[in-house]
Design a protein around this motif. Structure first.
Motif, PDB file in Angstrom:
ATOM      1  N   LEU A  91      16.777   2.468  -4.478  1.00 28.02           N
ATOM      2  CA  LEU A  91      16.365   1.210  -3.857  1.00 28.02           C
ATOM      3  C   LEU A  91      17.563   0.314  -3.608  1.00 28.02           C
ATOM      4  CD1 LEU A  91      13.205   0.506  -6.045  1.00 28.02           C
ATOM      5  CD2 LEU A  91      13.281   1.582  -3.786  1.00 28.02           C
ATOM      6  N   THR A  92      17.503  -0.440  -2.524  1.00 27.78           N
ATOM      7  CA  THR A  92      18.594  -1.337  -2.192  1.00 27.78           C
ATOM      8  C   THR A  92      18.637  -2.536  -3.135  1.00 27.78           C
ATOM      9  OG1 THR A  92      19.590  -2.675  -0.429  1.00 27.78           O
ATOM     10  CG2 THR A  92      17.179  -2.632  -0.545  1.00 27.78           C
ATOM     11  N   LYS A  93      19.829  -3.051  -3.337  1.00 27.92           N
ATOM     12  CA  LYS A  93      20.000  -4.280  -4.117  1.00 27.92           C
ATOM     13  C   LYS A  93      20.122  -5.502  -3.209  1.00 27.92           C
ATOM     14  CE  LYS A  93      22.251  -1.877  -7.965  1.00 27.92           C
ATOM     15  NZ  LYS A  93      23.487  -1.756  -8.796  1.00 27.92           N
ATOM     16  N   ASP A  94      20.154  -5.250  -1.912  1.00 25.37           N
ATOM     17  CA  ASP A  94      20.260  -6.337  -0.944  1.00 25.37           C
ATOM     18  C   ASP A  94      18.905  -7.019  -0.770  1.00 25.37           C
ATOM     19  OD1 ASP A  94      22.924  -5.676  -0.495  1.00 25.37           O
ATOM     20  OD2 ASP A  94      22.417  -4.276   1.127  1.00 25.37           O
ATOM     21  N   PRO A  95      18.901  -8.262  -0.301  1.00 22.30           N
ATOM     22  CA  PRO A  95      17.618  -8.924  -0.018  1.00 22.30           C
ATOM     23  C   PRO A  95      16.805  -8.111   0.984  1.00 22.30           C
ATOM     24  CG  PRO A  95      19.403 -10.508   0.012  1.00 22.30           C
ATOM     25  CD  PRO A  95      20.048  -9.153  -0.068  1.00 22.30           C
ATOM     26  N   LEU A  96      15.511  -7.976   0.728  1.00 24.84           N
ATOM     27  CA  LEU A  96      14.651  -7.174   1.581  1.00 24.84           C
ATOM     28  C   LEU A  96      13.276  -7.816   1.644  1.00 24.84           C
ATOM     29  CD1 LEU A  96      14.347  -3.331   1.724  1.00 24.84           C
ATOM     30  CD2 LEU A  96      12.277  -4.682   1.372  1.00 24.84           C
ATOM     31  N   THR A  97      12.716  -7.867   2.837  1.00 21.62           N
ATOM     32  CA  THR A  97      11.342  -8.335   3.017  1.00 21.62           C
ATOM     33  C   THR A  97      10.449  -7.128   3.272  1.00 21.62           C
ATOM     34  OG1 THR A  97      12.015 -10.482   3.906  1.00 21.62           O
ATOM     35  CG2 THR A  97       9.780  -9.744   4.401  1.00 21.62           C
ATOM     36  N   LEU A  98       9.480  -6.940   2.404  1.00 21.49           N
ATOM     37  CA  LEU A  98       8.516  -5.855   2.550  1.00 21.49           C
ATOM     38  C   LEU A  98       7.287  -6.422   3.245  1.00 21.49           C
ATOM     39  CD1 LEU A  98       8.056  -2.850   1.810  1.00 21.49           C
ATOM     40  CD2 LEU A  98       6.894  -3.656  -0.264  1.00 21.49           C
ATOM     41  N   SER A  99       7.027  -5.952   4.457  1.00 18.86           N
ATOM     42  CA  SER A  99       5.984  -6.552   5.289  1.00 18.86           C
ATOM     43  C   SER A  99       4.723  -5.704   5.356  1.00 18.86           C
ATOM     44  CB  SER A  99       6.517  -6.770   6.711  1.00 18.86           C
ATOM     45  OG  SER A  99       7.594  -7.682   6.706  1.00 18.86           O
ATOM     46  N   PHE A 100       3.595  -6.368   5.193  1.00 15.74           N
ATOM     47  CA  PHE A 100       2.277  -5.760   5.357  1.00 15.74           C
ATOM     48  C   PHE A 100       1.661  -6.295   6.649  1.00 15.74           C
ATOM     49  CE2 PHE A 100       3.187  -5.455   0.950  1.00 15.74           C
ATOM     50  CZ  PHE A 100       2.323  -4.565   0.329  1.00 15.74           C
ATOM     51  N   ILE A 101       0.608  -5.621   7.115  1.00 17.55           N
ATOM     52  CA  ILE A 101      -0.231  -6.186   8.171  1.00 17.55           C
ATOM     53  C   ILE A 101      -1.681  -5.943   7.783  1.00 17.55           C
ATOM     54  CG2 ILE A 101      -0.132  -4.092   9.610  1.00 17.55           C
ATOM     55  CD1 ILE A 101      -0.300  -5.985  12.072  1.00 17.55           C
ATOM     56  N   TRP A 102      -2.487  -6.991   7.912  1.00 18.46           N
ATOM     57  CA  TRP A 102      -3.889  -6.968   7.518  1.00 18.46           C
ATOM     58  C   TRP A 102      -4.614  -7.970   8.389  1.00 18.46           C
ATOM     59  CZ3 TRP A 102      -5.332  -7.386   1.586  1.00 18.46           C
ATOM     60  CH2 TRP A 102      -6.535  -6.705   1.355  1.00 18.46           C
ATOM     61  N   PHE A 103      -5.916  -8.055   8.277  1.00 14.09           N
ATOM     62  CA  PHE A 103      -6.613  -9.107   9.019  1.00 14.09           C
ATOM     63  C   PHE A 103      -6.698 -10.363   8.160  1.00 14.09           C
ATOM     64  CE2 PHE A 103     -10.149  -6.706   7.103  1.00 14.09           C
ATOM     65  CZ  PHE A 103     -10.951  -7.703   6.579  1.00 14.09           C
ATOM     66  N   ASP A 104      -6.965 -11.483   8.795  1.00 11.01           N
ATOM     67  CA  ASP A 104      -6.874 -12.785   8.142  1.00 11.01           C
ATOM     68  C   ASP A 104      -8.132 -13.077   7.345  1.00 11.01           C
ATOM     69  OD1 ASP A 104      -5.966 -15.292   7.441  1.00 11.01           O
ATOM     70  OD2 ASP A 104      -6.746 -16.242   9.250  1.00 11.01           O
ATOM     71  N   TRP A 105      -8.016 -12.941   6.026  1.00 13.15           N
ATOM     72  CA  TRP A 105      -9.110 -13.297   5.124  1.00 13.15           C
ATOM     73  C   TRP A 105      -8.496 -13.525   3.746  1.00 13.15           C
ATOM     74  CZ3 TRP A 105     -12.760  -9.056   2.940  1.00 13.15           C
ATOM     75  CH2 TRP A 105     -12.037  -7.914   2.609  1.00 13.15           C
ATOM     76  N   PRO A 106      -9.248 -14.058   2.794  1.00 10.72           N
ATOM     77  CA  PRO A 106      -8.662 -14.436   1.507  1.00 10.72           C
ATOM     78  C   PRO A 106      -7.892 -13.334   0.781  1.00 10.72           C
ATOM     79  CG  PRO A 106     -10.802 -15.457   1.735  1.00 10.72           C
ATOM     80  CD  PRO A 106     -10.647 -14.557   2.922  1.00 10.72           C
ATOM     81  N   PRO A 107      -8.348 -12.076   0.779  1.00 11.89           N
ATOM     82  CA  PRO A 107      -7.575 -11.058   0.067  1.00 11.89           C
ATOM     83  C   PRO A 107      -6.144 -10.908   0.568  1.00 11.89           C
ATOM     84  CG  PRO A 107      -9.752 -10.239   0.523  1.00 11.89           C
ATOM     85  CD  PRO A 107      -9.638 -11.526   1.266  1.00 11.89           C
ATOM     86  N   ALA A 108      -5.940 -11.101   1.878  1.00 10.70           N
ATOM     87  CA  ALA A 108      -4.589 -10.960   2.420  1.00 10.70           C
ATOM     88  C   ALA A 108      -3.661 -12.013   1.830  1.00 10.70           C
ATOM     89  CB  ALA A 108      -4.630 -11.068   3.947  1.00 10.70           C
ATOM     90  N   HIS A 109      -4.134 -13.232   1.754  1.00  2.00           N
ATOM     91  CA  HIS A 109      -3.312 -14.310   1.213  1.00  2.00           C
ATOM     92  C   HIS A 109      -3.134 -14.152  -0.292  1.00  2.00           C
ATOM     93  CE1 HIS A 109      -3.708 -16.085   5.133  1.00  2.00           C
ATOM     94  NE2 HIS A 109      -5.026 -16.072   5.030  1.00  2.00           N
ATOM     95  N   ALA A 110      -4.185 -13.699  -0.957  1.00  6.55           N
ATOM     96  CA  ALA A 110      -4.097 -13.495  -2.402  1.00  6.55           C
ATOM     97  C   ALA A 110      -3.122 -12.367  -2.737  1.00  6.55           C
ATOM     98  CB  ALA A 110      -5.467 -13.203  -2.985  1.00  6.55           C
ATOM     99  N   LEU A 111      -3.120 -11.313  -1.928  1.00  7.77           N
ATOM    100  CA  LEU A 111      -2.184 -10.215  -2.153  1.00  7.77           C
ATOM    101  C   LEU A 111      -0.751 -10.704  -2.055  1.00  7.77           C
ATOM    102  CD1 LEU A 111      -1.479  -7.204  -2.498  1.00  7.77           C
ATOM    103  CD2 LEU A 111      -1.639  -6.993   0.012  1.00  7.77           C
TER     104      LEU A 111
END
Length: 515
Positions: free
Chosen positions: A94-114
């Motif tokens: 795994l990299t030690k550099d800053p990394l953004t791990l991106s998901f895609i989901w539909f807009d509902w409470p579980p997405a924000h909670a995740l």
């Protein structure tokens, strides 16, 4: 509902301590939605105000309306099966550099909670990683993903797919085959075999079973099914035990309580709303959606049991719904229940948390007062005890950079750990591991969580084939037409069977199961 099918994200649970504290702070940002104001819809329960939609994803969601209708929604079927690239069995360095791990989901409470949960917990082990859950409207969810897949370039690393999306993604080579990774890193015996199969296996297995020789392309993220929500103060503490009894109770409740409809359920021609409703009734009255082995729909869906189910839905259930409810989905059902306008409602467990929020309800000023009036139960039985499988799995984009793919695999291994699944459950998630499902952290987190645990052995999914998007569109359109009086019930069902059969017959791909 899956969608999804479609979060018990027990947004309604009073957050005691971390990680719920973080979720509670996020919830406090949600706009107050005064249910008592006439004509004002309740959005998804406890929706977070901030929408995690990147500019690119939002643009793609719009473009999808034009592009994916002819490409993504048609399964991008070029007549040849593709094989998904394989993920390594061992997680690369795994990299030690800053990394953004991106998901895609539909807009509902579980997405924000995740997003909140992962940034609070995963970053304890990987402080250089930021979790971003990009969201799009439910109606654009499939196309927003598959338009990017078609371009062989994604701005997300982990797509959250409905179980029925897997076949399309696999045959187009859009997601990684993680079979070897799972064998080395995941305790598959810790899961109900069907849940593991439903959210990751292709071809799909028969309902309730898993083919251990089939490949896996994903792991469970969020489980779900329908719950029956009923007014204890209007119909009594004991919920109806059969579907026929439920209809009779709802009819009496409607007659005894002017201004209150007997039933509230999904009817919209969008996502999988109307289709899931018919499929649920079809299942409890002993019908089948198809014969998966022969890929036959015509003559199976519209047999005597299927026709009985459509008759019950249109001629017995529909008259007990509110005027103008022909386009209702998750939000509208929740609003009707929260505003005291329905005796019995049906909704996804994962979308029911906001019903216990006094800010969104006219049934009480405290959670306890609301629970004095609302009960949550498993679906009534009839000829069978089947319930719809919802929920989604997480997968790895084949077009994500190698460093991000490695991080995605590491996240999945972390997320499926027993201790993390229990924390996810305590935070309001619906886990798939059996030990987490049976844990106090989950069962005590919401009044509907026991309903989910009891429903797992009863679940039935839809067709898990690459042509899913076209099949569900046909069914939604025709069921919605029957519910709104534009088609006779028998004609609608016959048209569904004929049109869906044509789609399957014109495709050269194989795969199926789920039923």
């Amino acid at each position: 509902m899956t969608p999804v099918r479609g979060s018990a994200l027990a947004a309604a649970v009073d957050p005691p301590a971390h990680p719920q504290q973080l979720l509670g702070e996020a919830r406090s940002k949600a706009p107050e939605l005064p249910a008592q104001k006439a004509g004002k819809k309740m959005r998804h329960p406890e929706r977070i105000r901030r929408l995690s939609v990147s500019g690119r994803t939002a643009q793609l969601a719009t473009a999808a309306v034009l592009v994916a209708a002819t490409m993504a929604a048609c399964g991008q079927d070029d007549g040849a099966d593709s094989s998904a690239p394989k993920a390594p069995a061992t997680i690369p360095e795994l990299t030690k550099d800053p990394l953004t791990l991106s998901f895609i989901w539909f807009d509902w409470p579980p997405a924000h909670a995740l997003e909140a949960f992962a940034n609070a917990e995963y970053t304890k082990e990987r402080p250089n990683v930021t979790i971003k859950v990009n969201t799009v409207p439910n109606a654009n969810w499939h196309d927003a993903m598959f338009t990017q897949f078609a371009a062989h370039k994604t701005d997300f690393d982990i797509p959250i797919l409905d179980s029925q999306h897997i076949g399309e993604a696999v045959t187009n080579g859009n997601i990684l085959d993680i079979t070897d990774f799972v064998k080395k890193n995941i305790d598959v015996k810790a899961y109900n075999p069907y849940l593991l199969a439903a959210y990751g296996q292709f071809p799909q297995a028969e309902t309730g079973k898993r083919d251990e020789n089939a490949s896996l392309y994903g792991l469970p993220l969020l489980g779900d099914t329908w719950t029956m929500i009923y007014r204890k103060d209007l119909i009594g503490d004991k919920p109806p035990q059969t579907w026929d009894e439920m209809i009779s109770v709802a009819e009496k409740c409607q007659a005894d309580n002017p201004g209150v409809s007997g039933l509230a359920f999904h009817q919209a021609n969008g996502s999988d709303a109307a289709a899931v409703t018919y499929n649920t009734v079809n299942g409890v009255y002993g019908g089948n959606l198809w014969d998966a082995k022969t890929r036959k729909i015509e003559g199976v869906l519209n047999d005597a049991a299927g026709q009985e189910a459509m008759d019950v839905l249109v001629n017995k259930m529909k008259p007990l719904t509110a005027k103008g409810s022909g386009n209702w989905f998750i939000d509208e059902v929740n609003a009707a229940v929260a505003q005291g306008k329905a005796c019995i409602g049906f909704n996804w467990i994962a979308a029911s948390g906001g019903l216990l929020d006094p800010k969104q309800s006219t049934l009480g000023t405290t959670r306890e007062q609301i629970l004095d009036k609302l009960g949550f139960a498993t679906l009534p039985r009839q000829k069978t005890n089947l319930v719809p499988l919802g929920g989604m799995g997480m997968h790895v984009s084949a077009y994500s950079p190698k460093a991000n793919q490695a991080e995605a695999l590491n996240f999945m291994k972390w997320f499926e750990r027993a201790d993390i699944q229990k924390k996810w459950a305590a935070a309001g998630g619906v886990p798939a591991r059996t030990d987490a499902l049976q844990s106090p952290e989950f069962l005590n987190a919401g009044p509907f969580n026991q309903v989910y645990a009891d429903s797992v052995p009863r679940m039935r999914d839809m067709w898990n084939v690459p042509e899913y998007a076209r099949l569900v569109d046909i069914e939604n359109t025709n069921v919605n037409a029957a519910l709104n009086g534009a088609k006779k019930p028998k004609d609608a069902l016959d048209d569904i069977a004929k049109e869906q059969q044509s789609v399957l017959d014109s495709g050269s791909r194989k795969g199926g199961g789920g039923l």
